[in-house]
Design an enzyme around this catalytic site. Structure first.
Site, short mmCIF file in Angstrom:
data_model
loop_
_atom_site.label_atom_id
_atom_site.label_comp_id
_atom_site.label_asym_id
_atom_site.label_seq_id
_atom_site.Cartn_x
_atom_site.Cartn_y
_atom_site.Cartn_z
N HIS A 109 36.60 1.69 53.91
CA HIS A 109 36.27 3.00 53.33
C HIS A 109 36.43 4.07 54.40
O HIS A 109 36.15 3.84 55.57
CB HIS A 109 34.82 3.01 52.82
CG HIS A 109 34.55 4.10 51.85
ND1 HIS A 109 34.24 5.37 52.23
CD2 HIS A 109 34.61 4.12 50.50
CE1 HIS A 109 34.07 6.12 51.16
NE2 HIS A 109 34.29 5.39 50.08
N ASP B 116 34.46 -1.10 44.80
CA ASP B 116 35.49 -1.73 43.95
C ASP B 116 35.55 -3.23 44.09
O ASP B 116 36.28 -3.89 43.36
CB ASP B 116 36.85 -1.11 44.29
CG ASP B 116 36.87 0.37 43.93
OD1 ASP B 116 37.22 1.18 44.80
OD2 ASP B 116 36.48 0.69 42.79
C1 SDX Z 1 37.25 4.41 46.70
O1 SDX Z 1 36.59 8.42 49.45
C2 SDX Z 1 35.78 7.90 48.61
O2 SDX Z 1 34.57 8.21 48.57
C3 SDX Z 1 36.40 6.93 47.64
C4 SDX Z 1 35.46 6.17 46.73
C5 SDX Z 1 34.79 7.09 45.74
O3 SDX Z 1 33.72 6.71 45.23
O4 SDX Z 1 35.40 8.14 45.39
O5 SDX Z 1 34.48 5.50 47.49
C6 SDX Z 1 36.22 5.12 45.90
O6 SDX Z 1 38.38 4.84 46.71
C7 SDX Z 1 36.85 3.23 47.55
C8 SDX Z 1 38.03 2.66 48.41
C9 SDX Z 1 38.87 1.78 47.48
N1 SDX Z 1 40.13 1.35 48.19
C10 SDX Z 1 40.30 0.08 48.56
O7 SDX Z 1 39.43 -0.80 48.49
C11 SDX Z 1 41.70 -0.22 49.09
C12 SDX Z 1 41.61 -1.03 50.39
N2 SDX Z 1 41.05 -0.17 51.43
C13 SDX Z 1 41.98 0.52 52.30
O8 SDX Z 1 43.16 0.93 51.70
C14 SDX Z 1 41.29 1.57 53.19
O9 SDX Z 1 40.17 0.97 53.69
C15 SDX Z 1 40.89 2.91 52.59
C16 SDX Z 1 42.05 3.58 51.94
C17 SDX Z 1 39.80 2.74 51.60
C18 SDX Z 1 40.39 3.77 53.75
O10 SDX Z 1 41.47 4.02 54.53
P1 SDX Z 1 41.36 4.94 55.86
O11 SDX Z 1 40.02 5.53 56.01
O12 SDX Z 1 42.52 5.85 55.87
O13 SDX Z 1 41.40 3.88 56.99
P2 SDX Z 1 42.71 3.24 57.52
O14 SDX Z 1 43.59 2.90 56.37
O15 SDX Z 1 43.24 4.09 58.60
O16 SDX Z 1 42.16 1.85 58.11
C19 SDX Z 1 41.59 1.83 59.38
C20 SDX Z 1 42.03 0.48 59.94
C21 SDX Z 1 43.55 0.28 59.87
O17 SDX Z 1 43.89 -0.58 60.94
P3 SDX Z 1 44.51 0.13 62.32
O18 SDX Z 1 45.70 0.95 61.87
O19 SDX Z 1 43.38 0.98 62.86
O20 SDX Z 1 44.88 -1.04 63.17
O21 SDX Z 1 41.47 -0.59 59.16
C22 SDX Z 1 42.51 -1.32 58.54
C23 SDX Z 1 43.76 -0.47 58.59
O22 SDX Z 1 44.93 -1.30 58.64
N3 SDX Z 1 42.10 -1.53 57.15
C24 SDX Z 1 42.23 -2.67 56.49
C25 SDX Z 1 41.66 -2.41 55.22
N4 SDX Z 1 41.24 -1.15 55.16
C26 SDX Z 1 41.52 -0.60 56.36
N5 SDX Z 1 42.75 -3.86 56.82
C27 SDX Z 1 42.71 -4.82 55.87
N6 SDX Z 1 42.18 -4.67 54.62
C28 SDX Z 1 41.64 -3.47 54.28
N7 SDX Z 1 41.14 -3.31 53.07
#
Ligand code: SDX
Length: 430
Positions: free
Chosen positions: A306, A364
């Protein structure tokens, strides 16, 4: 405004930047005059460190894993309140008295029907159209029907539009589901509460009476509370930006639905369940965890991580409890997907990659198991999220319209394209 300032120094020039403190949470550096004073923009793609507005509606402490709606912890609202009471709280800022709540419930109840012409929009879609595509189209179409609530400068019309949105979303969502499964639309019933009415519109058929299970209706209502609002997430920011131009509120909500659909946002509940089904059994979990950590593999654990929560999403905890209640009520305690989800969470939370990056289950991760048990196909999961988030979108839209400092949102950019160059006749191009 606090009296402490920050100082920005570039070369031999310095500027004071006012530091504004909120009631809780990080203070903000006011950079509104930065470009005018310094000729520089700030650069923050994804807005990881940027506050786009001032708001009094919802507060998240990502480190602590807390979520407050108008100051009330989500756990207390989910345990003691109901969704329409939460809608009143988000819209008006205070919990309603008994009389205020009864009046609000009555006003919402008597706006649940949609114009009969609206049903013709559905027949233009293929039966296998994704219900989120249907929702983007039909909610946008609402903007063609309500000319008496489009003067957004009129507080009364703003509230009428807000109530209409909250009241009509379940009807449209149920119609999207019925169209998808090829069953006749079921009209709203004024003798049922909000969540019971929604389940009735989804699962009743003309051939027999449909009795709503009160345990499932309570679970549905709690799921709506959990999804109601969440600060300036991507879809809420979309609604605010669309609304900042003075656009029709129904069209702004349609823009929010479009943004929510993405798998990185609200579409993650559908993607998370599909992921659990693909994993299939606990034996396969290590391979998927390996893939999630592999930078060269686009696979991510859907329902994990998140932007704000760097601790357990408090909604996920409540959702997990609700999942157990629903599965127990339906005699599905040993749902294999729940077993995979619990084991996947256990492994991930003990894996240094996830611990170091502070990746925890979000709302989720468990919601899909519950929604599937309630009888919804995965393609309806994000529609249910949109139904619940409508009150958050419209409350934030109203706050933006009523904010005296609000102006049209118009970000700038870091330009790295060609500087000016002269046109070349085609005969000279190589
Ligand atoms: C919702 O914003 C909100 O409030 C949203 C929400 C709401 O109520 O409105 O809470 C609802 O959208 C919840 C999130 C649902 N999405 C997912 O579950 C999809 C999987 N999650 C990721 O796509 C990610 O965690 C996000 C999109 C949710 C957050 O992404 P960020 O903040 O841009 O973080 P990032 O992608 O830069 O990740 C940071 C690191 C990265 O690694 P590095 O580049 O630092 O090496 O963490 C890793 C990412 O690769 N990472 C994951 C991961 N999520 C982040 N690695 C594996 N699996 C994951 N799920």
């Amino acid at each position: 405004m606090s009296d402490t300032n920050a100082k920005l120094t570039i070369g031999d020039e310095s500027w004071d930047l006012a530091l504004q403190e909120g009631s809780v949470g990080p203070s903000v550096l006011d950079i509104a005059a930065l470009y005018k004073n310094t000729g520089h923009f700030t650069y923050d793609p994804g807005f990881t460190s940027t506050a786009s507005c001032e708001s009094k509606i919802t507060y998240i402490d990502g480190e602590q894993g807390t979520l407050l709606y108008r100051g009330y912890p989500i756990e207390q609202l989910a345990d003691h309140g109901d969704f329409l009471e939460t809608c009143y709280l988000l819209l008006y800022g205070e919990l309603p008295t008994k009389a205020q709540k009864d009046d609000f419930v009555h006003r919402v109840t008597y706006h649940t029907m949609i114009h009969e012409q609206m049903s013709r929009f559905f027949t233009g879609f293929r039966r296998d159209a994704h219900p989120m595509a249907i929702m983007v189209g039909t909610v946008g179409a609402l903007s063609a029907f309500y000319h008496d609530s489009t003067d957004i400068s009129d507080p009364h019309q703003r509230m009428v539009a807000s109530l209409r949105m909250i009241a009509k979303m379940p009807t449209l969502a149920a119609m999207a589901y019925k169209y998808h499964v090829g069953q006749p639309f079921v009209y709203p019933r004024n003798d049922l509460d909000y969540s019971s009415n929604f389940l009735h519109m989804c699962f009743a058929v003309p051939c027999e009476d449909y009795k709503v299970n009160p345990v499932l209706a309570r679970a549905m209502d709690r799921i709506f509370i959990l999804h109601a609002d969440h600060e300036q997430n991507a879809s809420t920011s979309t609604v605010r930006l669309a609304g900042s131009s003075g656009a029709n509120p129904f069209a702004c909500i349609a823009a929010g639905i479009a943004c929510l659909w993405g798998p990185a946002h609200g579409g993650a509940n559908e993607a998370a369940l599909n992921m659990l089904a693909e994993i299939g059994s606990v034996d396969n979990i290590p391979e998927y965890v390996r893939r999630a950590k592999d930078k060269d593999d686009p696979f991510r654990l859907m329902g994990f991580g998140h932007r704000v929560y760097k601790n357990y999403d408090p909604r996920a905890r409540i959702m997990q409890k609700t999942t157990h209640e629903v599965l127990a009520e339906l005699g599905m305690r040993d749902d294999p997907l729940l077993e995979v989800a619990i084991e996947l969470e256990r492994i991930a939370l003990n894996d240094e990659y996830f611990v170091e990056k502070k990746l925890y289950p979000n709302i989720d991760f468990y919601s899909g198991i519950t929604l599937r048990a309630l009888g919804f196909p995965t393609t309806m999961f994000t529609v249910l999220f949109a139904l619940a988030r409508t009150v958050g979108w419209i409350a934030q839209w109203k706050e933006m319209v009523e904010d005296p400092s609000q102006k049209i949102g118009r970000p700038r950019q870091l330009y790295t394209g060609y500087p000016s160059r002269d046109y070349m006749p085609i005969s000279q191009r190589r």
